[in-house]
Design an enzyme around this catalytic site. Structure first.
Site, PDB file in Angstrom:
ATOM      1  N   THR A 205      -4.568   3.901 -15.190  1.00  0.00           N
ATOM      2  CA  THR A 205      -3.134   4.035 -14.922  1.00  0.00           C
ATOM      3  C   THR A 205      -2.921   4.639 -13.546  1.00  0.00           C
ATOM      4  O   THR A 205      -3.762   5.400 -13.067  1.00  0.00           O
ATOM      5  CB  THR A 205      -2.552   4.971 -16.008  1.00  0.00           C
ATOM      6  OG1 THR A 205      -2.665   4.299 -17.248  1.00  0.00           O
ATOM      7  CG2 THR A 205      -1.115   5.365 -15.746  1.00  0.00           C
ATOM      8  N   ASP A 236       2.358   6.418 -23.359  1.00  0.00           N
ATOM      9  CA  ASP A 236       3.168   7.526 -22.836  1.00  0.00           C
ATOM     10  C   ASP A 236       3.773   7.232 -21.472  1.00  0.00           C
ATOM     11  O   ASP A 236       4.773   7.854 -21.089  1.00  0.00           O
ATOM     12  CB  ASP A 236       2.307   8.786 -22.702  1.00  0.00           C
ATOM     13  CG  ASP A 236       1.149   8.563 -21.734  1.00  0.00           C
ATOM     14  OD1 ASP A 236       0.450   7.533 -21.874  1.00  0.00           O
ATOM     15  OD2 ASP A 236       0.959   9.385 -20.823  1.00  0.00           O
ATOM     16  N   THR A 256      -1.985  10.634 -17.186  1.00  0.00           N
ATOM     17  CA  THR A 256      -2.856   9.501 -17.508  1.00  0.00           C
ATOM     18  C   THR A 256      -3.832   9.937 -18.597  1.00  0.00           C
ATOM     19  O   THR A 256      -4.300  11.069 -18.585  1.00  0.00           O
ATOM     20  CB  THR A 256      -3.629   8.989 -16.282  1.00  0.00           C
ATOM     21  OG1 THR A 256      -4.514   7.947 -16.707  1.00  0.00           O
ATOM     22  CG2 THR A 256      -4.432  10.087 -15.594  1.00  0.00           C
TER      23      THR A 256
HETATM   24  N1  ASP Z   1      -1.697   6.677 -20.679  1.00  0.00           N
HETATM   25  C1  ASP Z   1      -1.886   5.253 -20.683  1.00  0.00           C
HETATM   26  C2  ASP Z   1      -1.486   4.723 -22.039  1.00  0.00           C
HETATM   27  O1  ASP Z   1      -1.776   5.357 -23.032  1.00  0.00           O
HETATM   28  C3  ASP Z   1      -3.303   4.836 -20.394  1.00  0.00           C
HETATM   29  C4  ASP Z   1      -3.973   5.526 -19.253  1.00  0.00           C
HETATM   30  O2  ASP Z   1      -3.437   6.438 -18.666  1.00  0.00           O
HETATM   31  O3  ASP Z   1      -5.081   5.131 -18.932  1.00  0.00           O
HETATM   32  O4  ASP Z   1      -0.930   3.659 -22.097  1.00  0.00           O
END
Ligand code: ASP
Length: 341
Positions: A205, A236, A256
């Protein structure tokens, strides 16, 4: 010297040594303070099991170069008295356009083998915010999130409705195949084979937070979500207060990691509240939420956060987080692994 005196001296020396060798350098890095108007920009490109021994040297060079390019582009805006909102928006489009990160081009695939992207943005001046979820053909989801904030009466639009709105805003629309990258497809196939959702390849992310010369804060986050996520799953990143939050009275946060934990703990708002109502510093608030609360629950990930005085924190409980910072005082750095200061 009495035994009690020698124990006291020993404790004093130990505490002093710990302070100068560990705590003081950390404070200097994470809480710079400059006189007068200043800007600060922080970015992340995802947290996870990022190990030097698994990283090809040429890939590491590419990651560092792209993070540096994004930081410099954002600093250019901020140094010319541009707004934190414009800086974070532009920085995220650069990272979305890069196949290296799990946002825009290079987004991960759902269990059905398609890309469903989420993004959000927040203006710390007035708590205005915009988000899109589950979009499949908007080239830069962050621009759609910003349009939702500025050109609609709503905060969050999902799927086809978000895409139809983006078209009315004349945003660049692309075929879903634009987002394909071979490496994400291989991750998808590996995850499918194992049929396990907790693959280490799920992160990437992108996020940005900034304080501008007028003292305004902004935050933005964009993602493809988690590899092999269920169709329709929303993480999130587009949830205001969880993956993205900005309030001039406290701080701006972009997260993230394993989104479900970040939603349950309302991470962005929690950090801001610990500061605003609890009197914590940005470092204390971030450390408590990421290194204690989330870690105890098994929620992996991290955050970047800057407060309204330009003090900042880049805290994560994983092996690494792609990250970088740049300030008007000339401090700058790009880091990947957990042992980089
Ligand atoms: N937080 C992101 C999600 O859960 C994924 C990530 O940050 O890698 O969609």
């Amino acid at each position: 010297m009495k035994p009690s005196q020698s124990i006291f001296s020993f404790t004093l020396i130990t505490v002093t040594l710990i302070f100068f060798t560990t705590l003081l350098p950390a404070c200097l890095l994470e809480e710079p303070k400059e006189e007068g108007a200043q800007f600060v920009l922080l970015i992340h490109g995802g947290a996870g099991t990022i190990l030097k021994e698994n990283m090809k040297p040429e890939m590491e060079i590419k990651y560092r170069a792209k993070l540096t390019e994004a930081l410099e582009a954002g600093a250019e805006i901020l140094s010319n008295h541009g707004s934190s909102l414009d800086a974070v928006t532009h920085v995220i489009t650069i990272l979305e356009d890069s196949p290296l990160f799990n946002a825009g081009k290079g987004a991960v695939f759902t269990a059905e083998g398609v890309n469903e992207m989420d993004a959000s943005i927040m203006d710390g001046r007035d708590l205005n915010a915009g988000a899109v979820t589950g979009v499949r053909n908007i080239k830069n989801p962050i621009l759609a999130a910003r349009a939702v904030m500025e050109e609609s009466d709503h905060v969050m639009l999902f799927g086809r409705g978000a895409e139809a709105f983006a078209e009315t805003q004349k945003l660049t629309m692309v075929e879903p195949s634009y987002f394909y990258t071979e490496s994400r497809w291989k991750s998808y196939e590996r995850a499918k084979e194992r049929a396990q959702k907790n693959s280490d390849e799920k992160h990437g992310t992108v996020g940005a937070v900034a304080l501008d010369l007028d003292g305004n804060l902004a935050a933005a986050t964009s993602t493809g979500g988690m590899t092999y996520k269920m169709k329709g799953r929303i993480g999130d990143s587009p949830v205001i207060g969880a993956g993205t939050y900005a309030d001039n009275e406290s701080c701006a946060v972009s997260a993230t990691g394993h989104g479900e934990y970040f939603i349950r703990n309302v991470v962005g708002h929690e950090i801001a509240s610990l500061m605003k109502y609890g009197g914590s510093s940005i470092k204390e608030a971030a450390n408590y939420v990421i290194l204690k609360k989330l870690k105890d629950q098994g929620g992996d990930g991290g955050i970047i956060a800057v407060d309204n005085q330009g003090r900042f924190s880049m805290t994560f409980n994983t092996k690494g987080m792609y990250r970088g910072y740049i300030t008007s005082g000339g401090q700058t750095g790009v880091m990947i692994y957990d042992d980089e200061p």
